[in-house]
Scaffold this motif. Structure first.
Motif, PDB file in Angstrom:
ATOM      1  N   LEU A  43       0.583  -1.384   0.264  1.00 63.74           N
ATOM      2  CA  LEU A  43       0.062   0.116   0.028  1.00 63.74           C
ATOM      3  C   LEU A  43       1.312   1.709  -0.176  1.00 63.74           C
ATOM      4  N   HIS A  44       1.696   1.404   0.695  1.00 70.39           N
ATOM      5  CA  HIS A  44       3.088   2.441   0.554  1.00 70.39           C
ATOM      6  C   HIS A  44       3.110   2.550  -0.722  1.00 70.39           C
ATOM      7  N   ARG A  77       3.955   4.841  -6.614  1.00 69.76           N
ATOM      8  CA  ARG A  77       3.747   5.419  -7.416  1.00 69.76           C
ATOM      9  C   ARG A  77       3.093   5.961  -8.177  1.00 69.76           C
ATOM     10  N   LEU A  78       2.075   5.945  -7.323  1.00 66.66           N
ATOM     11  CA  LEU A  78       0.318   6.589  -8.098  1.00 66.66           C
ATOM     12  C   LEU A  78       1.035   8.472  -8.054  1.00 66.66           C
ATOM     13  N   HIS A  82      -0.043   7.509   5.290  1.00 65.38           N
ATOM     14  CA  HIS A  82      -1.305   8.333   6.166  1.00 65.38           C
ATOM     15  C   HIS A  82      -1.958   7.011   5.175  1.00 65.38           C
ATOM     16  N   VAL A  83      -2.193   6.527   3.699  1.00 62.39           N
ATOM     17  CA  VAL A  83      -2.883   6.235   3.052  1.00 62.39           C
ATOM     18  C   VAL A  83      -2.887   4.844   3.721  1.00 62.39           C
ATOM     19  N   MET A  84      -1.268   4.261   3.777  1.00 63.70           N
ATOM     20  CA  MET A  84      -1.120   2.781   4.163  1.00 63.70           C
ATOM     21  C   MET A  84      -2.004   2.333   6.053  1.00 63.70           C
ATOM     22  N   ASP A  85      -2.462   3.451   6.346  1.00 68.10           N
ATOM     23  CA  ASP A  85      -3.532   3.253   8.086  1.00 68.10           C
ATOM     24  C   ASP A  85      -4.604   3.713   7.017  1.00 68.10           C
TER      25      ASP A  85
END
Length: 363
Positions: free
Chosen positions: A172-173, A178-179, A266-269
């Motif tokens: 996810l991280h 990449r995005l 933040h996104v990975m959590d």
């Protein structure tokens, strides 16, 4: 010498500031072997890591609203030696033409070789710790997502967390990184340009350091060790020796890297326990692991700037949470509009100031 490093040497008439071939061979010679893993378990881990990157990126896109029209691509699973070679390729591409170069014969060659040994020592240290990386300058298509299987397995074992959850969490991280670069068309060239400007000014910084040194000493005497600059970080001697122009570039790079790392953290959590059921446990144990290590490890982390990077994760994640809470994810995504909407370094520690600048006063 690796492919990109060899290309960089040819394009500058065989003149490079770092001998990346020596860097790679030094790192691979110094690097410790990875954990002992039964073949069946290793093959299963590699297969799952390749597969999970597409799934992970789909979750990231759903949360962030970025990149829905892009293809979902697998990641490249590598060992420690493979990561070193890939990292050297990316660094050679990024720094090509940005650093002063000299002939690879005679004194210039000695200096390039010495720089290669030093770079190799850094790569050897990091190669035993890096879990994954998105390199926007690596690979044949100008970007490569790398997952370092032995380090992921070693970290998962050390943290004693579920293997599938941890692999998804790491992906996810990296898929967020990449995005950031694939869904924001201008970001790659902007980052490369800022790095080039910073490295190209190193000679100016060195030449002007002696002129500014008396002023720096007076400033340091007038401040306590825990004072901070107006940019929200500890005073560093290197920063104080920089010219105003060089410091402005440095501030922009620090702000951008803090944003990129904090947003990914933040996104990975935030993707949530529905995707990674043990996310709270993983985060708590991983954060403690980031701060841990023996005395030698902590010294090396400080010298290499790893501790500063850990602080970047926390500051950047706090910035992202504040902005998302204030204006939603769509409002946060205004950071990707142009270089002018990237937070200033001071705004990373004061996200409300960025919200006011970009979105206007809030009720």
């Amino acid at each position: 010498m690796s492919a990109a490093a060899a290309s960089a040497a040819e394009s500058t008439g065989n003149r490079t500031p770092v001998d990346w071939g020596i860097a790679v061979s030094t790192a691979q010679r110094l690097m410790k072997p990875g954990p002992v893993v039964p073949r069946e378990e290793a093959e299963r881990a590699v297969e799952q890591l390749r597969e999970v990157t597409g799934v992970a990126e789909a979750h990231v896109r759903e949360l962030t609203g970025l990149g829905h029209d892009l293809p979902l691509l697998p990641g490249d699973v590598v060992d420690r030696r493979g990561w070193v070679a890939a990292a050297a390729d990316g660094l050679a591409t990024l720094t090509e033409g940005a650093l002063p170069t000299g002939s690879t014969r005679g004194i210039g060659g000695v200096l390039a070789g010495s720089a290669g040994v030093q770079a190799g020592m850094v790569l050897a240290y990091l190669g035993g710790r890096v879990l994954g990386q998105y390199d926007p300058f690596g690979g044949d298509d100008g970007g490569r997502l790398l997952l370092v299987a032995p380090n992921i397995i070693a970290a998962q074992r050390a943290l004693d967390v579920p293997a599938e959850d941890f692999r998804m969490w790491v992906c996810l991280h990296e898929c967020t990184h990449r995005l950031q670069f694939t869904a924001v068309p201008w970001l790659r060239d902007y980052f490369a340009g800022e790095v080039t400007r910073f490295l190209s000014g190193l000679d100016e910084t060195a030449n002007g350091a002696f002129t500014r040194l008396p002023e720096v000493v007076r400033t340091l005497r007038g401040r306590s060790e825990d004072d901070t600059t107006g940019s929200g970080g500890p005073i560093g001697l290197m920063e104080m020796l920089q010219s105003p122009q060089q410091r402005a570039v440095f501030d922009r790079l620090i702000a951008l890297s803090t944003l990129l790392e904090g947003h990914a953290d933040h996104v990975m959590d935030a993707v949530g326990p529905a995707v990674v059921p043990s996310v709270a446990t993983i985060r708590a144990r991983f954060t403690a692991r980031r701060r841990g290590g023996g005395m030698l490890d902590r010294i090396l982390r400080t010298v290499l700037g790893v501790d500063a990077k850990v602080k970047q994760y926390a500051v950047g994640a706090a910035f992202t949470r504040h902005v998302v809470d204030a204006v939603g994810m769509d409002g946060f995504n205004d950071v990707w509009t142009s270089p002018e909407t990237i937070p200033l370094r001071a705004e990373m520690g004061d996200p409300a100031a960025w919200v006011r600048r970009v979105h206007g006063p809030r009720d």
